[in-house]
Design a protein around this motif. Structure first.
Motif, mmCIF file in Angstrom:
data_model
loop_
_atom_site.group_PDB
_atom_site.id
_atom_site.type_symbol
_atom_site.label_atom_id
_atom_site.label_comp_id
_atom_site.label_asym_id
_atom_site.label_seq_id
_atom_site.Cartn_x
_atom_site.Cartn_y
_atom_site.Cartn_z
ATOM 1 N N LEU A 103 0.821 -1.210 0.000
ATOM 2 C CA LEU A 103 0.000 0.000 0.000
ATOM 3 C C LEU A 103 0.859 1.266 0.000
ATOM 4 O O LEU A 103 0.402 2.330 -0.423
ATOM 5 C CB LEU A 103 -0.932 0.026 1.214
ATOM 6 N N LYS A 104 2.080 1.166 0.485
ATOM 7 C CA LYS A 104 2.942 2.339 0.611
ATOM 8 C C LYS A 104 3.438 2.781 -0.758
ATOM 9 O O LYS A 104 3.716 1.969 -1.637
ATOM 10 C CB LYS A 104 4.128 2.022 1.522
ATOM 11 N N LYS A 105 3.522 4.108 -0.913
ATOM 12 C CA LYS A 105 3.913 4.640 -2.215
ATOM 13 C C LYS A 105 4.515 6.037 -2.041
ATOM 14 O O LYS A 105 4.043 6.839 -1.248
ATOM 15 C CB LYS A 105 2.703 4.727 -3.141
ATOM 16 N N ASN A 106 5.557 6.311 -2.804
ATOM 17 C CA ASN A 106 6.150 7.649 -2.898
ATOM 18 C C ASN A 106 6.405 7.905 -4.369
ATOM 19 O O ASN A 106 7.275 7.261 -4.978
ATOM 20 C CB ASN A 106 7.462 7.742 -2.110
ATOM 21 N N THR A 107 5.633 8.840 -4.966
ATOM 22 C CA THR A 107 5.712 8.998 -6.412
ATOM 23 C C THR A 107 5.327 10.402 -6.844
ATOM 24 O O THR A 107 4.633 11.129 -6.127
ATOM 25 C CB THR A 107 4.788 7.972 -7.104
ATOM 26 N N ILE A 108 5.767 10.763 -8.051
ATOM 27 C CA ILE A 108 5.367 12.019 -8.683
ATOM 28 C C ILE A 108 3.974 11.836 -9.289
ATOM 29 O O ILE A 108 3.677 10.783 -9.871
ATOM 30 C CB ILE A 108 6.381 12.439 -9.756
ATOM 31 N N VAL A 109 3.112 12.834 -9.143
ATOM 32 C CA VAL A 109 1.740 12.742 -9.641
ATOM 33 C C VAL A 109 1.419 13.941 -10.522
ATOM 34 O O VAL A 109 2.095 14.970 -10.480
ATOM 35 C CB VAL A 109 0.736 12.654 -8.479
ATOM 36 N N ALA A 110 0.356 13.791 -11.313
ATOM 37 C CA ALA A 110 -0.116 14.871 -12.172
ATOM 38 C C ALA A 110 -1.608 14.701 -12.391
ATOM 39 O O ALA A 110 -2.158 13.599 -12.242
ATOM 40 C CB ALA A 110 0.625 14.877 -13.511
ATOM 41 N N GLY A 111 -2.271 15.796 -12.741
ATOM 42 C CA GLY A 111 -3.702 15.731 -12.973
ATOM 43 C C GLY A 111 -4.289 17.109 -13.148
ATOM 44 O O GLY A 111 -3.575 18.080 -13.450
ATOM 45 N N VAL A 112 -5.597 17.210 -12.957
ATOM 46 C CA VAL A 112 -6.278 18.494 -13.080
ATOM 47 C C VAL A 112 -7.387 18.576 -12.035
ATOM 48 O O VAL A 112 -8.063 17.582 -11.745
ATOM 49 C CB VAL A 112 -6.858 18.685 -14.502
ATOM 50 N N THR A 113 -7.527 19.753 -11.451
ATOM 51 C CA THR A 113 -8.624 20.047 -10.541
ATOM 52 C C THR A 113 -9.588 20.988 -11.250
ATOM 53 O O THR A 113 -9.171 21.959 -11.880
ATOM 54 C CB THR A 113 -8.112 20.717 -9.255
ATOM 55 N N VAL A 114 -10.885 20.685 -11.147
ATOM 56 C CA VAL A 114 -11.919 21.535 -11.726
ATOM 57 C C VAL A 114 -12.714 22.164 -10.586
ATOM 58 O O VAL A 114 -13.233 21.455 -9.722
ATOM 59 C CB VAL A 114 -12.863 20.744 -12.647
ATOM 60 N N LEU A 115 -12.786 23.496 -10.579
ATOM 61 C CA LEU A 115 -13.584 24.221 -9.597
ATOM 62 C C LEU A 115 -14.768 24.867 -10.288
ATOM 63 O O LEU A 115 -14.620 25.491 -11.343
ATOM 64 C CB LEU A 115 -12.756 25.309 -8.901
ATOM 65 N N LYS A 116 -15.956 24.721 -9.707
ATOM 66 C CA LYS A 116 -17.178 25.367 -10.208
ATOM 67 C C LYS A 116 -17.746 26.243 -9.097
ATOM 68 O O LYS A 116 -18.091 25.736 -8.020
ATOM 69 C CB LYS A 116 -18.204 24.306 -10.620
ATOM 70 N N ARG A 117 -17.810 27.549 -9.357
ATOM 71 C CA ARG A 117 -18.333 28.455 -8.340
ATOM 72 C C ARG A 117 -19.842 28.255 -8.223
ATOM 73 O O ARG A 117 -20.589 28.394 -9.192
ATOM 74 C CB ARG A 117 -18.012 29.905 -8.698
ATOM 75 N N LEU A 118 -20.292 27.934 -7.016
ATOM 76 C CA LEU A 118 -21.712 27.722 -6.765
ATOM 77 C C LEU A 118 -22.407 29.039 -6.416
ATOM 78 O O LEU A 118 -23.407 29.412 -7.015
ATOM 79 C CB LEU A 118 -21.898 26.703 -5.640
#
Length: 213
Positions: free
Chosen positions: A175-190
Motif C-alpha cells: 500500500l505504501k507509495k512515494n511517487t510524482i503525480v499529475a492531474g487536473v482540478t476543476v472548480l465550479k463556483r456555486l
C-alpha cells in the motif's frame, strides 16, 4: 427648516439625472460574480485584476477513490476522505497540501485493520473557463503510508504460519507509495465564496466542496 441626522438622501437626490445609469449598481444575480461591478460598488477586493480567483486561500473537503491492493494482492480502490488547503503565492499560481486517511477492514487478513494515510503536495495553475468554472492543471508528489499493528503477529487467533505472517506484512507494504503525480482540478463556483471541486489525477479521483477566503 433644520435637517437632523443623516441628510445624505436630500443632498444627493437633486444630483441624480433622470434615466441615467447608477455607477456600480448590482442589477442581477450574475452581478454578484462580476468583480468589476463589486469594485465599482465599493466592495473590498484584491486590486490585482490578473488573478482569475482573487482570494489567497481555498479550503476544501473531498471524498475520493485511492488505489491499493486487496488480500490477494490484486488492485483495489478504497474510499478516502481528505482535507485540502491551497494558497495563491503568485498570480494564478497555487501551492496545495492534501491529507487523507481511511481504515481498511479485514486487511491484510480477516480480523485485522489497516490505516492508510495519503499526503500530497501539488503546484497548480488557474485557467478560467465558462460558467464561473476554473481548470487547475497540477503536478506534485504523493506519499502514501500504511500501518497494521497486528500484521505478522504470532498472537492472532488461528496460529498463522510464518508464510502467512510474511504475506500480511508484504500486503501492508504494498500500500505504501512515494511517487510524482499529475492531474487536473476543476472548480465550479456555486455562489460567491463557495466551490464544487473535482479532482482527476494519477494520485486520486475525488469530489467535494470548499470555500475561499
Amino acid at each position: 427648516q433644520v435637517l437632523r441626522g443623516d441628510d445624505s438622501y436630500y443632498k444627493n437626490k437633486k444630483d441624480v439625472i433622470p434615466g441615467a445609469e447608477t455607477p456600480g449598481k448590482i442589477d442581477t444575480d450574475e452581478d454578484l460574480f462580476n468583480s468589476t461591478k463589486l469594485e465599482e460598488d465599493g466592495g473590498e477586493l484584491d486590486e490585482n485584476t490578473k488573478r482569475h480567483i482573487r482570494t489567497d486561500n481555498i479550503v476544501t473537503i473531498t471524498y475520493g477513490q485511492i488505489e491499493g491492493v486487496d488480500n490477494d494482492g490484486s488492485a483495489q480502490k478504497y474510499g478516502q476522505p481528505a482535507l485540502q488547503w491551497a494558497y495563491q503565492f503568485a498570480d494564478n499560481f497555487w501551492g496545495e497540501v492534501s491529507y487523507g486517511q481511511n481504515v481498511i477492514k479485514d486487511f491484510p487478513s480477516l480480523g485485522l485493520d489497516t490505516k492508510m494515510t495519503n499526503l500530497i503536495f501539488r503546484a497548480k495553475y488557474t485557467i478560467a473557463a465558462p460558467f464561473y468554472s476554473y481548470f487547475k492543471p497540477y503536478a506534485g508528489y504523493q506519499m502514501i503510508n500504511s500501518s497494521s499493528p497486528g500484521a505478522g503477529s504470532e498472537t492472532k487467533p488461528g496460529e498463522p504460519t510464518e508464510d502467512q505472517r510474511n504475506k500480511e506484512i508484504e500486503l501492508v507494504d504494498k500500500l505504501k507509495k512515494n511517487t510524482i503525480v499529475a492531474g487536473v482540478t476543476v472548480l465550479k463556483r456555486l455562489v460567491p465564496g463557495w466551490f464544487a471541486r473535482l479532482d482527476l489525477g494519477t494520485d486520486i479521483m475525488s469530489f467535494g466542496f470548499g470555500f475561499e477566503f
